[in-house]
Design an enzyme around this catalytic site. Structure first.
Site, PDB file in Angstrom:
ATOM      1  N   HIS A 112      11.320  24.410  20.184  1.00 33.60           N
ATOM      2  CA  HIS A 112      10.131  23.718  19.676  1.00 33.60           C
ATOM      3  C   HIS A 112      10.066  23.812  18.145  1.00 33.60           C
ATOM      4  CE1 HIS A 112       5.807  22.483  20.034  1.00 33.60           C
ATOM      5  NE2 HIS A 112       5.733  23.115  18.885  1.00 33.60           N
ATOM      6  N   GLU A 113      10.185  25.015  17.631  1.00 37.92           N
ATOM      7  CA  GLU A 113      10.076  25.189  16.177  1.00 37.92           C
ATOM      8  C   GLU A 113      11.269  24.558  15.460  1.00 37.92           C
ATOM      9  OE1 GLU A 113       7.264  25.970  15.048  1.00 37.92           O
ATOM     10  OE2 GLU A 113       6.430  26.735  16.943  1.00 37.92           O
ATOM     11  N   HIS A 166      10.269  21.066  14.624  1.00 37.95           N
ATOM     12  CA  HIS A 166       9.428  21.001  13.418  1.00 37.95           C
ATOM     13  C   HIS A 166      10.285  21.174  12.163  1.00 37.95           C
ATOM     14  CE1 HIS A 166       5.482  20.836  15.236  1.00 37.95           C
ATOM     15  NE2 HIS A 166       5.626  21.972  15.889  1.00 37.95           N
ATOM     16  N   GLU A 184       4.348  17.133  15.953  1.00 35.75           N
ATOM     17  CA  GLU A 184       4.419  17.661  17.318  1.00 35.75           C
ATOM     18  C   GLU A 184       5.288  16.770  18.210  1.00 35.75           C
ATOM     19  OE1 GLU A 184       3.324  20.584  17.548  1.00 35.75           O
ATOM     20  OE2 GLU A 184       3.228  21.006  19.694  1.00 35.75           O
TER      21      GLU A 184
HETATM   22 ZN    ZN Z   1       4.299  22.649  17.367  1.00 38.00          ZN
END
Ligand code: ZN
Length: 499
Positions: free
Chosen positions: A262-263, A266, A292
């Protein structure tokens, strides 16, 4: 080159430098700083924040923008210069509306709110947090009063996180999502869920090594990225070639693996912004929602897909042979995609997660519009968890106190998580049109085509366009929940999830 634009760029570069150093101090605070340094660090960060803000909102900035107006009209809308003048004008006008004294009070109330929240959460005592929350909400109301021309007060708060998005639009999207998900969750929950093997003992150092292995396969480059360990994972950094992501390891499960992916999503967004935009206010991701959409794409659309696991499962089994040696691929794939209502947002599966968000989005509007008394918030939270997810909330820590956002005054933030989910599938479908063999490539560990498509069509533009403008340019239309709901039904509906 226009000399006024030169001067404006010099000033903006200083503003951006101060903000970047500030975010590096935040990273240091989370990863390295001894706990007792917190008070001094608070002062450092407040000073940098004030200097950046003063430099930005100074009359001189406005004079330069005025002078540049006629020059901007001669430029192509898509050019970096025209975009810079346009976006900075909008940022400037917004920032000027908030008096310095109110801004300082909000900052102070946020840090006091976070302190009160930490104590209250540890004691699971909402009443202990109530005064700080009341203060934050009162200041947000005063903040709303600084603006006019909105359809409803909540629009002002939402606009800070997703520029140009209206509350009514989000409400319409979430109504559709809610209606589709309630029956889907019921269907999915009826299936037997065999995921006991995902809980046990997963040594942290092996989690760290395997997490690193997966993001290196995705495109994490040790010469320009860092991965560190914090209680709450986040992504930040100081420059295109200085990306800092963090994750959180728990011995008892493999959640860190998905948090790391997830990170990474980003971080990749920030890493692929065009170099020409560096040290300008255009040099970062455009909104929390679009951000997101990127993190969710790597976590869910890649990281919970069968083609990805055909590539990676052998390596994961080799890292945790005691836990996973006897678990075949299909069983593992079903387990990491299990849909099951739970109390804590950050541990929720990709389907029920959205109901956690919708609950908060609705409550925030009730708070801002005075339809819910803050002292009743814990009780109302419990009633709605029962209504949406059929769960009884055992205590405040696992209920209304679980997230830090409201403690820090961030009201209007939550909806961007689900808006990101919705946009992620719109973008995904478009990538598949352009790169038809995308997912077959995953089975061979090939992720560059996805990375490059995102860089070319989304990331490189930074903040040049408004979020919905960017989405429309990249995929041909603005936000639409239909592709996302179709994806969830296909993946989690009756009869689905067979390998
Ligand atoms: Zn996030």
């Amino acid at each position: 080159m226009n000399p006024t634009l030169d001067r404006l760029r010099t000033r903006l570069a200083q503003v951006v430098d101060l903000r970047r150093v500030n975010s590096l101090l935040f990273w240091d605070q989370q990863t390295m700083m001894p706990a007792a340094g917190a008070a001094a660090r608070g002062e450092h960060r407040a000073t940098l924040d004030r200097l950046a803000h003063e430099l930005f909102v100074a009359d001189e900035t406005g004079r330069m923008l005025d002078e540049l107006e006629s020059y901007a009209e001669t430029l192509d809308y898509d050019s970096d210069d025209a975009s810079l003048i346009r976006v900075v004008r909008a940022d400037y006008e917004k920032a000027r509306r908030v008096p310095a004294e109110l801004r300082a009070e909000m900052t102070r109330a946020a840090s006091e709110g976070l302190r009160a929240w930490m104590g209250a959460k540890a004691e699971s005592d909402f009443a202990a947090f109530l005064p700080a929350l009341e203060r934050n909400v009162e200041l947000r109301r005063r903040y709303i009063d600084c603006f006019d021309g909105y359809d409803e007060p909540y629009d002002v708060l939402l606009d800070d996180y997703e520029r140009g998005m209206k509350t009514a639009e989000v409400r319409a999207i979430f109504e559709e999502v809610k209606h589709a998900l309630v029956p889907l969750i019921r269907e999915a929950a009826d299936r037997d869920a065999d995921d006991d093997f995902l809980r046990g003992s997963f040594p942290v150092e092996r989690q760290e090594a395997i997490g690193r292995e997966v993001i290196e396969a995705f495109g994490f480059r040790p010469d320009s990225w860092r991965l560190d360990h914090t209680p709450h994972p986040f992504a930040g950094g100081a420059a295109i070639d200085d990306i800092r992501i963090t994750t959180h390891y728990r011995e008892r499960d493999l959640d860190s693996f998905f948090a790391t992916m997830h990170e990474y999503g980003h971080g990749l967004y920030e890493h692929q912004v065009a170099r020409e935009l560096e040290r300008t206010p255009l040099g970062s991701g455009v909104s929390l929602g679009v951000h997101e959409s990127q993190s969710r794409m790597w976590e869910n659309l890649v990281g919970r897909s069968l083609p990805f696991w055909r590539f990676f499962y052998g390596r994961l089994q080799a890292a945790f042979p005691e836990q996973l040696g006897d678990v075949e691929l299909e069983r593992f794939y079903r387990a990491v995609n299990r849909v099951h209502p739970s109390l804590i947002r950050i541990h929720a599966d990709e389907v029920t997660y959205n109901l956690h968000i919708i609950l908060r989005f609705e409550l925030e509007q009730d708070i801002v519009n005075g339809r819910v008394e803050l002292r009743d918030l814990a009780q109302v939270w419990g009633e709605r968890m029962d209504e949406y997810l059929g769960l009884e909330v055992p205590d405040d820590a696992r209920g209304v106190l679980q997230d830090m956002h409201w403690a820090g005054g961030q009201i209007g933030y939550f909806s961007t998580y689900s808006l990101g989910n919705v946009m992620s599938v719109q973008i995904w479908e478009r990538v598949l049109e352009d790169v038809p063999d995308l997912v077959e490539g995953f089975e061979r560990g090939e992720f560059a085509p996805l990375r490059e498509w995102l860089g070319e069509n989304l990331h490189r533009h930074g903040r040049k366009y408004r979020p919905q403008e960017l989405l429309e340019r990249a995929v041909g239309r603005t936000i639409d929940p239909a592709p996302y709901l179709r994806y969830l039904r296909e993946k989690h509906g009756t009869g689905a999830l067979t390998a």
